[in-house]
Design an enzyme around this catalytic site. Structure first.
Site, PDB file in Angstrom:
ATOM      1  N   GLN A 171      54.811  41.209  35.812  1.00 23.19           N
ATOM      2  CA  GLN A 171      54.306  42.088  36.880  1.00 23.19           C
ATOM      3  C   GLN A 171      54.508  41.407  38.243  1.00 23.19           C
ATOM      4  O   GLN A 171      54.786  40.204  38.310  1.00 23.19           O
ATOM      5  CB  GLN A 171      52.826  42.412  36.659  1.00 23.19           C
TER       6      GLN A 171
ATOM      7  N   HIS B 174      32.911  41.740  38.275  1.00 20.74           N
ATOM      8  CA  HIS B 174      32.807  40.630  37.329  1.00 20.74           C
ATOM      9  C   HIS B 174      31.408  40.535  36.714  1.00 20.74           C
ATOM     10  O   HIS B 174      31.255  40.241  35.524  1.00 20.74           O
ATOM     11  CB  HIS B 174      33.199  39.322  38.011  1.00 20.74           C
TER      12      HIS B 174
ATOM     13  N   ASP C 191      42.249  36.473  36.583  1.00 23.52           N
ATOM     14  CA  ASP C 191      41.706  35.878  37.819  1.00 23.52           C
ATOM     15  C   ASP C 191      40.526  34.955  37.510  1.00 23.52           C
ATOM     16  O   ASP C 191      40.079  34.213  38.367  1.00 23.52           O
ATOM     17  CB  ASP C 191      41.288  36.991  38.786  1.00 23.52           C
TER      18      ASP C 191
ATOM     19  N   ASP D 297      39.208  42.933  30.128  1.00 19.16           N
ATOM     20  CA  ASP D 297      39.283  43.014  31.591  1.00 19.16           C
ATOM     21  C   ASP D 297      40.750  43.172  31.973  1.00 19.16           C
ATOM     22  O   ASP D 297      41.392  42.268  32.513  1.00 19.16           O
ATOM     23  CB  ASP D 297      38.686  41.720  32.180  1.00 19.16           C
ATOM     24  N   SER D 298      41.299  44.320  31.612  1.00 18.05           N
ATOM     25  CA  SER D 298      42.755  44.483  31.735  1.00 18.05           C
ATOM     26  C   SER D 298      43.114  45.340  32.944  1.00 18.05           C
ATOM     27  O   SER D 298      42.249  45.968  33.562  1.00 18.05           O
ATOM     28  CB  SER D 298      43.297  45.168  30.470  1.00 18.05           C
TER      29      SER D 298
ATOM     30  N   GLY E 180      47.394  40.154  24.647  1.00 19.49           N
ATOM     31  CA  GLY E 180      46.074  40.278  24.027  1.00 19.49           C
ATOM     32  C   GLY E 180      46.097  40.922  22.662  1.00 19.49           C
ATOM     33  O   GLY E 180      45.315  40.545  21.782  1.00 19.49           O
TER      34      GLY E 180
ATOM     35  N   ASP F  13      45.150  35.901  28.758  1.00 21.48           N
ATOM     36  CA  ASP F  13      45.898  36.776  29.654  1.00 21.48           C
ATOM     37  C   ASP F  13      47.386  36.654  29.334  1.00 21.48           C
ATOM     38  O   ASP F  13      47.857  35.589  28.948  1.00 21.48           O
ATOM     39  CB  ASP F  13      45.643  36.403  31.133  1.00 21.48           C
TER      40      ASP F  13
ATOM     41  N   PRO G  65      51.861  46.451  31.016  1.00 26.90           N
ATOM     42  CA  PRO G  65      51.408  45.574  29.914  1.00 26.90           C
ATOM     43  C   PRO G  65      49.992  45.908  29.423  1.00 26.90           C
ATOM     44  O   PRO G  65      49.634  45.600  28.296  1.00 26.90           O
ATOM     45  CB  PRO G  65      51.489  44.174  30.514  1.00 26.90           C
TER      46      PRO G  65
HETATM   47  N1  SAM Z   1      39.680  44.132  37.456  1.00 30.10           N
HETATM   48  C1  SAM Z   1      41.053  44.548  37.253  1.00 30.10           C
HETATM   49  C2  SAM Z   1      41.155  46.004  36.895  1.00 30.10           C
HETATM   50  O1  SAM Z   1      40.136  46.584  36.509  1.00 30.10           O
HETATM   51  O2  SAM Z   1      42.283  46.528  37.015  1.00 30.10           O
HETATM   52  C3  SAM Z   1      41.668  43.668  36.200  1.00 30.10           C
HETATM   53  C4  SAM Z   1      41.864  42.304  36.746  1.00 30.10           C
HETATM   54  S1  SAM Z   1      42.789  41.202  35.806  1.00 30.10           S
HETATM   55  C5  SAM Z   1      43.776  40.548  37.069  1.00 30.10           C
HETATM   56  C6  SAM Z   1      43.870  42.215  34.832  1.00 30.10           C
HETATM   57  C7  SAM Z   1      44.686  41.318  33.936  1.00 30.10           C
HETATM   58  O3  SAM Z   1      45.115  42.012  32.749  1.00 30.10           O
HETATM   59  C8  SAM Z   1      45.982  40.798  34.599  1.00 30.10           C
HETATM   60  O4  SAM Z   1      45.848  39.417  34.852  1.00 30.10           O
HETATM   61  C9  SAM Z   1      47.077  41.083  33.571  1.00 30.10           C
HETATM   62  O5  SAM Z   1      48.021  40.044  33.458  1.00 30.10           O
HETATM   63  C10 SAM Z   1      46.244  41.256  32.298  1.00 30.10           C
HETATM   64  N2  SAM Z   1      46.927  41.988  31.218  1.00 30.10           N
HETATM   65  C11 SAM Z   1      47.586  43.165  31.285  1.00 30.10           C
HETATM   66  N3  SAM Z   1      48.072  43.497  30.076  1.00 30.10           N
HETATM   67  C12 SAM Z   1      47.703  42.503  29.212  1.00 30.10           C
HETATM   68  C13 SAM Z   1      47.891  42.275  27.820  1.00 30.10           C
HETATM   69  N4  SAM Z   1      48.585  43.145  27.055  1.00 30.10           N
HETATM   70  N5  SAM Z   1      47.347  41.162  27.272  1.00 30.10           N
HETATM   71  C14 SAM Z   1      46.634  40.281  28.033  1.00 30.10           C
HETATM   72  N6  SAM Z   1      46.429  40.436  29.367  1.00 30.10           N
HETATM   73  C15 SAM Z   1      46.959  41.541  29.941  1.00 30.10           C
END
Ligand code: SAM
Length: 289
Positions: free
Chosen positions: A35, A66, A90, A160-161, A142, A110, A167
């Site tokens: 990304q 959070h 994060d 928390d994706s 994940g 993550d 992804p």
């Molecule tokens: N608070 C934010 C929201 O509600 O959109 C989410 C914050 S956090 C930065 C989201 C995280 O999900 C990202 O770091 C991303 O890399 C992770 N992510 C996305 N798809 C994923 C997957 N299949 N497995 C693990 N992590 C994933």
């Protein structure tokens, strides 16, 4: 009024809305294997993280998200010792989880290590618990991790994706919820950020139907403000394995020995109060399952 290019704007596809923050500088712009991760400095909201054009975290309001992704689910579990956070790169959710002394192990999974590296540089306050001896940070998809998690090995899973596109999409599927159900011990809880109740009710419906199909015995949604996200009104949905979500450890929440800025037991109770449109929709989803 046209916004000059010192503003960052996220347009909310299909919602006819947008959200802007006035920026003072672009601090970084990284295209990872998964990304695009941008970081900005802003006039009034501190630092801003954006992933694939979507706002993720700001210094000013991330506490709302959070805290509400962590404390309600942990105080709803009788004894949350073994916690997995999927997404959450994060590390703000990890920090909140590790404030709970009964948590013995928190695995932060993550898919994209670049998100955590950027957070370490621009949101160091969110990463302050990354070296806690109870924490383990992994960078793997994940769904691959949860599929390999031993049956009954977890008490709480926090998803928390990003949104169910890119992804993050795989983390909103029945296969993923089935794997979560298998990995949880009896009484285990999974909580997932479940988008805006105002804009994304179909996503919430799909989540409920998938949680019920995965044999979760109860599912509830909690609501909280999150100005950074589309509509400014956000939600998290909790599924329970072989138990109910009727009560929570209110005395423990009141006696907690760690700081919060938003969460307390009154907010916990209020967050689960259902707006009438949602109460009716949830009743329909559960009745027609
Ligand atoms: N608070 C934010 C929201 O509600 O959109 C989410 C914050 S956090 C930065 C989201 C995280 O999900 C990202 O770091 C991303 O890399 C992770 N992510 C996305 N798809 C994923 C997957 N299949 N497995 C693990 N992590 C994933």
């Amino acid at each position: 009024m046209a916004l000059d290019d010192s503003w960052f704007t996220e347009q909310h596809d299909g919602a006819g809305s947008a959200f802007s923050l006035k920026t003072t500088a672009k601090l970084s712009d990284v295209q990872s294997d998964y990304q695009r991760i941008e970081m900005f400095d802003t006039t009034d909201w501190g630092k801003l993280m954006v992933i694939d054009g979507c706002t993720m975290v700001s210094t000013r309001d991330n506490f709302l998200y959070h805290e509400m992704m962590s404390h309600p689910v942990l105080f709803s579990h009788a004894a949350p010792k073994r916690v997995a956070i999927i997404g959450g790169g994060d590390c703000g959710t990890l920090r909140e989880v590790l404030k709970h002394p009964e948590v013995e192990r928190a695995v932060q999974i993550d898919i994209d290590e670049q998100v955590t590296r950027a957070a370490e540089k621009y949101f160091p306050e969110l990463c302050e618990s990354n070296h806690d001896p109870r924490a383990e940070l992994l960078w793997i998809d994940g769904i691959d991790w949860i599929n390999k998690a031993p049956a009954g090995s977890l008490d709480v899973i926090i998803v928390d994706s990003t949104d169910p596109i890119g992804p993050g999409e795989v983390l909103f599927t029945p296969a993923f919820y089935n794997a979560c159900h298998n990995a949880l011990a009896d009484g285990g809880l999974v909580v997932q950020q479940s988008e805006s109740p105002l804009l994304h009710l179909p996503i919430l419906e799909k989540m409920y139907r998938s949680l019920m199909a995965a044999r979760f015995s109860d599912a509830r949604t909690l609501f909280f403000p999150q100005p950074l996200y589309p509509s400014g009104w956000w939600s998290a949905t909790i599924g329970c394995k072989n138990g109910t979500l009727d009560g929570f450890r209110e005395a423990d929440a009141d006696r907690r020995r760690f700081d919060t800025h938003y969460y307390n037991s009154a907010i916990h109770r209020a967050a689960f109060a259902e707006p009438e449109f949602f109460r009716k929709a949830r009743a329909d989803w559960l009745a027609s399952n």
